[in-house]
Scaffold this motif. Structure first.
Motif, PDB file in Angstrom:
ATOM      1  N   ALA A  64       2.684  12.847  83.474  1.00 38.05           N
ATOM      2  CA  ALA A  64       4.007  12.791  84.098  1.00 38.05           C
ATOM      3  C   ALA A  64       4.039  11.749  85.202  1.00 38.05           C
ATOM      4  CB  ALA A  64       4.373  14.167  84.656  1.00 38.05           C
ATOM      5  N   ASP A  65       2.963  11.657  85.970  1.00 39.33           N
ATOM      6  CA  ASP A  65       2.901  10.682  87.049  1.00 39.33           C
ATOM      7  C   ASP A  65       2.831   9.260  86.514  1.00 39.33           C
ATOM      8  OD1 ASP A  65       2.978  12.697  88.888  1.00 39.33           O
ATOM      9  OD2 ASP A  65       0.809  12.752  89.215  1.00 39.33           O
ATOM     10  N   LEU A  66       2.221   9.098  85.336  1.00 41.33           N
ATOM     11  CA  LEU A  66       2.057   7.764  84.776  1.00 41.33           C
ATOM     12  C   LEU A  66       3.322   7.254  84.089  1.00 41.33           C
ATOM     13  CD1 LEU A  66      -1.532   8.079  83.247  1.00 41.33           C
ATOM     14  CD2 LEU A  66      -0.866   6.706  85.210  1.00 41.33           C
ATOM     15  N   ASN A  67       4.224   8.141  83.757  1.00 42.30           N
ATOM     16  CA  ASN A  67       5.454   7.737  83.094  1.00 42.30           C
ATOM     17  C   ASN A  67       6.294   6.896  84.064  1.00 42.30           C
ATOM     18  OD1 ASN A  67       7.931   7.547  81.814  1.00 42.30           O
ATOM     19  ND2 ASN A  67       7.825   9.606  80.980  1.00 42.30           N
ATOM     20  N   PRO A  68       6.511   5.617  83.785  1.00 46.50           N
ATOM     21  CA  PRO A  68       7.247   4.752  84.714  1.00 46.50           C
ATOM     22  C   PRO A  68       8.748   5.001  84.709  1.00 46.50           C
ATOM     23  CG  PRO A  68       6.719   3.532  82.740  1.00 46.50           C
ATOM     24  CD  PRO A  68       6.055   4.876  82.592  1.00 46.50           C
ATOM     25  N   VAL A  69       9.249   5.775  83.770  1.00 47.67           N
ATOM     26  CA  VAL A  69      10.673   6.026  83.663  1.00 47.67           C
ATOM     27  C   VAL A  69      10.942   7.476  84.045  1.00 47.67           C
ATOM     28  CG1 VAL A  69      12.674   6.067  82.142  1.00 47.67           C
ATOM     29  CG2 VAL A  69      10.930   4.302  81.849  1.00 47.67           C
ATOM     30  N   THR A  70      11.624   7.669  85.173  1.00 47.81           N
ATOM     31  CA  THR A  70      11.878   9.021  85.666  1.00 47.81           C
ATOM     32  C   THR A  70      13.359   9.373  85.682  1.00 47.81           C
ATOM     33  OG1 THR A  70      11.840   8.153  87.912  1.00 47.81           O
ATOM     34  CG2 THR A  70       9.788   9.081  87.067  1.00 47.81           C
ATOM     35  N   THR A  71      14.211   8.481  85.208  1.00 47.78           N
ATOM     36  CA  THR A  71      15.625   8.769  85.039  1.00 47.78           C
ATOM     37  C   THR A  71      15.972   8.537  83.576  1.00 47.78           C
ATOM     38  OG1 THR A  71      16.218   6.490  85.627  1.00 47.78           O
ATOM     39  CG2 THR A  71      16.228   8.137  87.387  1.00 47.78           C
ATOM     40  N   ALA A  72      16.951   9.276  83.081  1.00 51.65           N
ATOM     41  CA  ALA A  72      17.205   9.221  81.641  1.00 51.65           C
ATOM     42  C   ALA A  72      18.680   9.365  81.334  1.00 51.65           C
ATOM     43  CB  ALA A  72      16.409  10.326  80.928  1.00 51.65           C
ATOM     44  N   GLY A  73      19.041   8.910  80.133  1.00 53.43           N
ATOM     45  CA  GLY A  73      20.372   9.125  79.604  1.00 53.43           C
ATOM     46  C   GLY A  73      21.386   8.070  79.990  1.00 53.43           C
ATOM     47  N   SER A  74      22.609   8.272  79.547  1.00 54.48           N
ATOM     48  CA  SER A  74      23.666   7.281  79.717  1.00 54.48           C
ATOM     49  C   SER A  74      24.044   7.078  81.179  1.00 54.48           C
ATOM     50  CB  SER A  74      24.906   7.711  78.938  1.00 54.48           C
ATOM     51  OG  SER A  74      25.386   8.965  79.413  1.00 54.48           O
ATOM     52  N   MET A  75      23.768   8.080  82.036  1.00 57.94           N
ATOM     53  CA  MET A  75      24.086   7.950  83.458  1.00 57.94           C
ATOM     54  C   MET A  75      22.826   7.887  84.306  1.00 57.94           C
ATOM     55  SD  MET A  75      27.487  10.424  83.706  1.00 57.94           S
ATOM     56  CE  MET A  75      27.960   9.904  85.351  1.00 57.94           C
ATOM     57  N   GLN A  76      21.674   7.721  83.656  1.00 58.68           N
ATOM     58  CA  GLN A  76      20.386   7.546  84.337  1.00 58.68           C
ATOM     59  C   GLN A  76      20.173   8.604  85.419  1.00 58.68           C
ATOM     60  OE1 GLN A  76      17.731   4.879  83.565  1.00 58.68           O
ATOM     61  NE2 GLN A  76      18.891   5.721  81.859  1.00 58.68           N
ATOM     62  N   VAL A  77      20.217   9.851  84.979  1.00 58.02           N
ATOM     63  CA  VAL A  77      20.050  10.972  85.892  1.00 58.02           C
ATOM     64  C   VAL A  77      18.565  11.241  86.104  1.00 58.02           C
ATOM     65  CG1 VAL A  77      20.576  13.405  86.286  1.00 58.02           C
ATOM     66  CG2 VAL A  77      22.195  11.964  85.063  1.00 58.02           C
ATOM     67  N   SER A  78      18.196  11.575  87.324  1.00 55.54           N
ATOM     68  CA  SER A  78      16.829  11.975  87.613  1.00 55.54           C
ATOM     69  C   SER A  78      16.472  13.201  86.782  1.00 55.54           C
ATOM     70  CB  SER A  78      16.675  12.302  89.105  1.00 55.54           C
ATOM     71  OG  SER A  78      15.502  13.032  89.338  1.00 55.54           O
ATOM     72  N   VAL A  79      15.346  13.115  86.075  1.00 61.86           N
ATOM     73  CA  VAL A  79      14.889  14.255  85.284  1.00 61.86           C
ATOM     74  C   VAL A  79      14.636  15.451  86.197  1.00 61.86           C
ATOM     75  CG1 VAL A  79      13.062  15.108  83.770  1.00 61.86           C
ATOM     76  CG2 VAL A  79      13.907  12.766  83.503  1.00 61.86           C
ATOM     77  N   ARG A  80      14.141  15.194  87.381  1.00 64.99           N
ATOM     78  CA  ARG A  80      13.888  16.265  88.335  1.00 64.99           C
ATOM     79  C   ARG A  80      15.185  16.975  88.718  1.00 64.99           C
ATOM     80  NH1 ARG A  80      11.621  14.099  93.518  1.00 64.99           N
ATOM     81  NH2 ARG A  80      13.790  14.131  94.202  1.00 64.99           N
TER      82      ARG A  80
END
Length: 403
Positions: free
Chosen positions: A193-209
């Motif tokens: 999880a720490d190595l994943n450089p992409v922490t926002t996702a989707g059409s509105m780039q929402v924080s996964v957290r």
């Protein structure tokens, strides 16, 4: 785009969004004394057809996007006014160009660099462990992890690759490597999880957290992430992130800044500026009055903003105790911070000392750091870019109304 900072959930109150009525409320406040209060009609609610026409004509499945936006607004109890709809559409256009699972330029290079950087910290065996795992295959896949890594395009591709790699490690590691501790360090679920450089996702780039926090402690992380990659889920979480809190911002520009820098960042940046002027202590106007760790929890050490507030207390508001100031600052990500003695004291003293009405909000000074960005960008740049799209959407609405 916002991620890695303090928790941005903020206090929210169902039953409406104040921004849509801000101008109408201003007119009411300015009415002559004794005059009957004007009747302020609620903002018009847009239909699917009307929202569809507000979306740029080149976008595919415009009606589908329109339906998802209206459903997301309904879920947040926000009236589908032109202001609210155009705000959501502007964020979608800015963050993904109306793509549910947008491609990330150079994603294979970004991921490999992170993996190799981490493996190098473990010495020669780290490289060997990485090469061995990348040579593996997930059940039902013909391509190796290395081959899949080379063709990564979207955040969903990356997320699924990481999950498959972790499952492979848990199943195959004991027979592959001789040192259990090494692989635990390299391919533990937390490490991946720490190595994943992409922490926002989707059409509105929402924080996964943020999405996980919104769904609650019992949420399935895999299901939440998969939902973010859909058009419906991305819009739903993004709309909540944008409009799911009350703020008396005079224009949407500041809400756009908050979407990037965090809930109430614009309001708090204005307070920082006022405290800095009163104390003559230079502050970075980033909207954070406390220091936070990468999980969004307040750190124990005092920030420069908190230290400046304590100086302000000593010089201008001795009736406030240090304990009171610290307790009030703990509410900085809530609407209720505005009702605290500390917040009110700063506004009152600023008005008395300067003879000026203290601003409620200003754009935060935050430099953005993301592997997705090329060149230096700031929260102000983001907010103004979104606002330009918002203004075009509003112009399309006025044009439709004029027909």
């Amino acid at each position: 785009m916002e991620d890695g900072g303090p928790k941005r959930s903020g206090a929210r109150r169902r039953g409406g969004w104040r921004v849509a009525w801000a101008f109408a409320a201003l007119l009411t406040a300015c009415a002559p004394r004794g005059a009957p209060e004007p009747v302020v009609p609620p903002p018009p609610r847009l239909s699917v057809a009307q929202v569809t026409r507000l979306i740029p004509s080149h976008v595919k499945e415009r009606e589908g996007w329109a339906r998802d936006v209206l459903a997301a607004l309904e879920a947040e109890d926000v009236p589908a006014s032109p202001v609210a709809v155009c705000s959501v559409l502007a964020i979608i256009e800015q963050e993904s160009g109306f793509h549910a699972d947008p491609a990330v330029p150079g994603l294979p290079r970004l991921v490999r660099a992170r993996l190799e950087e981490h493996a190098n910290t473990l010495g020669p065996l780290g490289r060997k462990a990485l090469a061995s795992v990348l040579a593996g295959k997930a059940p039902g896949h013909k391509r190796t992890f290395d081959e899949r890594l080379k063709t990564l395009r979207t955040e969903r591709d990356l997320d699924r690759l990481f999950r498959d790699m972790l499952a492979y490690y848990e199943r195959a590691y004991p027979a592959t490597f001789a040192t259990m501790d090494l692989a635990s360090t390299l391919f533990s679920s937390r490490s991946l999880a720490d190595l994943n450089p992409v922490t926002t996702a989707g059409s509105m780039q929402v924080s996964v957290r943020y999405a996980l926090e919104k769904e609650g402690e019992d949420a399935d992380p895999v299901k939440v992430r998969e939902a973010l990659y859909t058009r419906e889920g991305g819009v739903r979480f993004g709309t909540s992130r944008l409009l799911g809190f009350e703020a008396a911002y005079p224009q949407p520009l500041f809400r756009f800044a908050d979407y990037n820098a965090g809930v109430y960042a614009s309001r708090n940046a204005a307070l920082q500026a006022q405290v800095s002027q009163l104390t003559r202590l230079p502050l970075v106007l980033d909207g954070d009055l406390q220091l936070y760790d990468k999980n969004g929890e307040p750190r124990s050490e005092d920030s420069k903003s908190l230290k400046a507030l304590l100086v302000f207390r000593q010089r201008h508001a001795p009736e406030l105790s240090e304990r009171q100031v610290r307790r009030d600052v703990g509410k900085e990500k809530e609407e209720g911070f505005e009702t605290t003695d500390t917040f009110r004291a700063v506004k009152r003293v600023y008005a008395n000392e300067t003879g000026e009405s203290p601003a409620y909000a200003q754009l935060p000074q935050v430099t953005l750091e993301s592997p997705k960005l090329k060149g230096e960008r700031t929260t102000a740049w983001f907010a103004r870019s979104v606002d330009a799209r918002y203004q075009k959407c509003q112009a399309r609405h006025r044009a439709e109304q004029a027909k």
